[in-house]
Scaffold this active site. Structure first.
Site, short mmCIF file in Angstrom:
data_model
loop_
_atom_site.label_atom_id
_atom_site.label_comp_id
_atom_site.label_asym_id
_atom_site.label_seq_id
_atom_site.Cartn_x
_atom_site.Cartn_y
_atom_site.Cartn_z
CE LYS A 99 -58.79 -34.73 44.16
NZ LYS A 99 -58.44 -33.30 44.03
N GLY A 142 -67.93 -25.72 41.67
CA GLY A 142 -68.42 -26.07 42.99
C GLY A 142 -68.18 -27.50 43.38
#
Length: 305
Positions: free
Chosen positions: A71, A140
């Site tokens: 990503k 996170g």
């Protein structure tokens, strides 16, 4: 000519994206071959070079769905990054689009987007999440960045981000800074009380990673229901982006306490809807019944957008 699209990631065999996309293109009457392709971070540049060559010579590629661990690496492989993806530095969609007038670099461009944010927002809104919620995020990493941006769209005033290692929350911090949402990075251990008091909780943790926290929540909710001083309102909305196995232990504990649970499968559907709009060029003109067949393809309830 049969058109092509695919989901890229590593590992990728578990992906439900092919079922979702194939159902959509079949309903639209398009000859679009959508597959799952295992691509590592190291192999991504060579793979994308092949995509570019195809786009230049043949023109069969229409789009790519991008999952972990690609990503952020995909940012280097596209011509343009648009929308919230540009702020986050995290993409999950690459569309082959016509070049702008006067562009001398070719007739088409590879344009990256992030539809995960829309997927999370739609999933939470359908579940009844209120505006300006008291919010928490578990994890996170890359998906937490989309979660932070989604909470900003829901007008959350701030968010607590609970992570296993507070020194490894760079993507969540960067997302918060990019969209202007104040966040507090906190250790995952001992998060149960804060989660139980939140209006919206988004878990971006891998499957089973939240199991210890689920046990803490089950114990806390059990104490609440025992007539003790911990008696309180039922939990808010929990979106667990993991969908295999389902229900996750944290989802089961949440639902047992009377909270609203949104499976990650719904987020997956809603982000895929946006991808289909990009890959086909239909945008908001895409027929509503396409969403119905996508839900049917993975055994999810039909939703109203």
């Amino acid at each position: 000519m049969t058109l092509r699209a695919a989901v890229l990631g590593h590992p990728i065999s578990h992906s439900k994206s092919p079922a979702l996309h194939r159902a959509a293109y079949a309903r639209l009457g398009m000859e679009m071959d959508y597959t799952a392709i295992d691509v590592t971070e190291d192999a991504l540049p060579a793979f994308m070079a092949g995509v570019r060559e195809d786009v230049r010579q043949v023109g069969s590629w229409r789009g790519l769905s991008v999952t972990m661990p690609l990503k952020t690496g995909m940012l280097k492989e596209v011509d343009e990054v648009r929308g919230v993806a540009r702020a986050l530095g995290v993409v999950n969609t690459v569309a082959v689009e016509p070049a702008a007038p006067g562009d001398t670099n070719g007739a088409t461009r590879l344009v990256a987007y992030n539809t995960d944010v829309a997927g999370i927002v739609n999933a939470l809104r359908y579940a009844g999440a209120t505006s300006a919620p008291k919010a928490a995020v578990l994890g996170g990493g890359g998906t937490s960045a989309a979660a932070v941006a989604a909470l900003k769209e829901l007008d959350a005033p701030s968010a607590d981000v609970f992570v296993r290692d507070v020194s490894r929350a760079a993507e969540a911090k960067a997302a918060a800074a990019a969209v202007g949402l104040p966040v507090q990075i906190l250790p995952l251990g001992g998060a149960a009380a804060a989660l139980a008091a939140a209006d919206v909780v988004i878990s971006t943790l891998p499957p089973r990673a939240a199991d210890p926290l689920a046990d803490d929540l089950a114990q806390l909710f059990g104490q609440r229901g025992s007539g003790s001083s911990l008696e309180a309102a039922r939990p808010g909305v929990l979106l667990d982006v993991a969908y295999d196995p389902w229900p996750s232990r944290i989802a089961a504990a949440w639902q047992e306490a009377g909270g609203t649970v949104v499976p990650g499968l719904e987020m997956l559907i809603y982000q895929a809807v946006e991808q289909v709009r990009h890959f086909t060029g239909l945008g908001d003109a895409m027929p509503a019944e396409v969403i119905d067949v996508m839900c049917d393809a993975v055994g999810a309830p039909r939703r109203v957008f």
